[in-house]
Design an enzyme around this catalytic site. Sequence first.
Site, short mmCIF file in Angstrom:
data_model
loop_
_atom_site.label_atom_id
_atom_site.label_comp_id
_atom_site.label_asym_id
_atom_site.label_seq_id
_atom_site.Cartn_x
_atom_site.Cartn_y
_atom_site.Cartn_z
CB CYS A 2 0.87 -10.00 15.98
SG CYS A 2 0.13 -7.86 16.25
NE ARG A 27 3.52 -13.67 12.06
CZ ARG A 27 2.71 -14.97 12.11
NH1 ARG A 27 3.60 -15.32 10.92
NH2 ARG A 27 1.17 -13.89 12.19
CD1 TRP A 75 3.29 -4.14 12.33
CD2 TRP A 75 0.83 -4.01 12.33
NE1 TRP A 75 2.78 -3.53 11.15
CE2 TRP A 75 1.81 -2.96 10.95
CE3 TRP A 75 -0.78 -3.76 11.93
CZ2 TRP A 75 0.74 -2.64 10.51
CZ3 TRP A 75 -1.07 -3.01 11.13
CH2 TRP A 75 -0.52 -2.45 9.85
CG ASN A 101 -1.13 -12.52 16.84
OD1 ASN A 101 -0.32 -12.06 17.61
ND2 ASN A 101 -0.51 -13.88 15.98
N GLY A 102 -4.99 -10.14 16.08
CA GLY A 102 -6.20 -10.07 15.60
C GLY A 102 -7.13 -8.89 16.28
CD GLU A 481 5.72 -8.40 -6.81
OE1 GLU A 481 6.67 -8.56 -5.34
OE2 GLU A 481 4.51 -7.94 -6.56
CE LYS A 485 9.00 -7.77 -3.63
NZ LYS A 485 7.83 -7.45 -3.65
CD GLU A 488 6.41 -5.25 -0.74
OE1 GLU A 488 5.28 -5.44 -0.51
OE2 GLU A 488 7.18 -5.40 -1.23
CG HIS A 504 -5.18 8.31 -21.51
ND1 HIS A 504 -7.07 8.96 -21.94
CD2 HIS A 504 -4.51 7.13 -22.79
CE1 HIS A 504 -6.86 8.35 -23.83
NE2 HIS A 504 -5.66 7.23 -23.47
CE LYS A 604 7.35 -13.58 4.23
NZ LYS A 604 7.36 -12.83 2.59
#
Length: 609
Positions: A2, A27, A75, A101-102, A481, A485, A488, A504, A604
């Site tokens: 947001c 964001r 968001w 926001n929140g 990582e 990436k 994402e 395994h 973000k």
Amino acid sequence: MCGIVGYIGGEQAAPILLDGLARLEYRGYDSAGVAVYTGEELEVAKAKGRLQVLSDMLQGGRAIQGCTGIGHTRWATHGAPSDVNSHPQVSRSGRIAVVHNGIIENYSALKQFLERQGVPFTSQTDTEVVAQLIEYFYEGDLLQAVGRVLHRIEGAYALGILCADTPDQLVAVRRDSPLILGVGEGENFLASDVTAILKHTREVIYLEDGEVAVLTREGVRCYNHFLQPVEKQTSHVDWEIDAAEKGGYEHFMFKEILEQPEALRRAIFPRVQDGQVCLEDFPLTDEDIQGMRKIYIVACGSSYHVGMVGKYNLEGLLRLPVEVALASEFRYQQPIVDDRTLVLVISQSGETLDTMAALREAKRLGGKVVSIVNVMGSSIARESDGVLYTWAGPEIAVATTKAYSTQLAVLNLLGLYLAQRLGTVAQEEYQTIVQELLLLPAKMEQVLENRADIQYYASQYFNHASVFYIGRNLDYALGLEGSLKLKEISYIHSEAYASGELKHGTISLIEQGTLVVALATYSRLFEKAMSNVVEVKSRGADVLALTTEGHREEMGKVANGLVTIPDTHPMLLPSLGVVPLQLFSYYVALMRGCDIDKPRNLAKSVTVE
């Protein structure tokens, strides 16, 4: 997650709000809206989808006239993305507008209370509860009404509030969600991120948790949770606005990948003096360091992967146990922390809510907290016992690149600093690592110069539905990582596994044509890595291998594709190895036509739990 922008001054507000929201698109959001006082009433415009939809609706802001307003990119949490659920949310009279926001955790009980008082609701959001509750308590003094609301709502929030009865002021509130104030001449701003207002002012005020601010054209007044006045200092933002612009590149992510060598120079060079790692204002005394018995690394997402690399490096350097914990799990795993525990908190934004909560838990238990963050004056930086800034500059793309690289560099510097004081590293080894750290930016530039090879491999493999990353030791941590990436920004299913675990269960997923990215940069385990490559190839996998120049010939004999990085000290290999993985993900997403800088469903800065 947001974005909030607010403006009060002598200029038309709507164009300023839209421009600020555009700078917060990174964001993550699914809808946008603004509320502007037109001289008689609040005019609210909202739209689901990209900000451009709202901007077109408002003719770039020209369709709404007024010099005071608030804007928001949402968001979705409470209620699906829609025009109705978009912010700003307004009270039933339309006289009070709120951006938020929140999450308001007790919104359901508050909503039921208001409904019993005959208050109708139009949205599914927790934010509308705030707007309706402010109006319920409003008796002509907006600040007092806000104060009464703050004693009744629970959760994390940053609020921007505008009332048609008092259009000469904006009210801002912050608790566990970032919100800053911008101070100008004859105009003032509020925003969830400094990038939104940097075009207009470089003087900012950081609100602390529980603080309230009233913004007018003439100035800013701040109060504590009990509405008692508090004195606040302004801070100067010294990075240039073009650092947050694309600068001719198609995507912020690509620009930020290329910026990594320079970001590393900023992170490393000032901290190495005469061959020694120097960390100014480091909060632990030599006595504290000698008394350390354990290190926790607490982080989320890519920062957690930095911690995974750090575990191998710090345990090797310090000979102390290092535990890496997901910040979202830290509070719930009954962590064993005391005054001889160093807790390293890593966050790009310095506002990640889970990480903030973990930090507070670590301090409650008596641990010494040092944070590694990028954003000056952020909540995590302010609440830590000490902070090591990465100095990466603004990172706009949702998928982190230079923040990861600089966090890793700073963590390695910290490891060397502590090892020297503990006497756990030989002087010759110490000097070798320091020299290689100084060479790291130049070697990274060599990797970037060979990006055409990586683009070619991306063109061969971009249509795979599932990709597996395998590696051992540091290569396994690096693979985490690389895999993140790819998923994402390209939306390809991808997983990273420790190579020794293939037998395994994981190897059952390998079939003809499966793409396996084999990481084999760690020389001590290179032969084992080769064995794993042969193992997956025998099941039909296509293998794209990453290794060092020193092992190019051997790996080239068995892999279907090969990317190399310059040789360096083993603990620094992930710093170079991550760059080809970033580029591979970028080029794959580009060829799949994905929204690289703003991938779906991601934000973000994650400021809700």
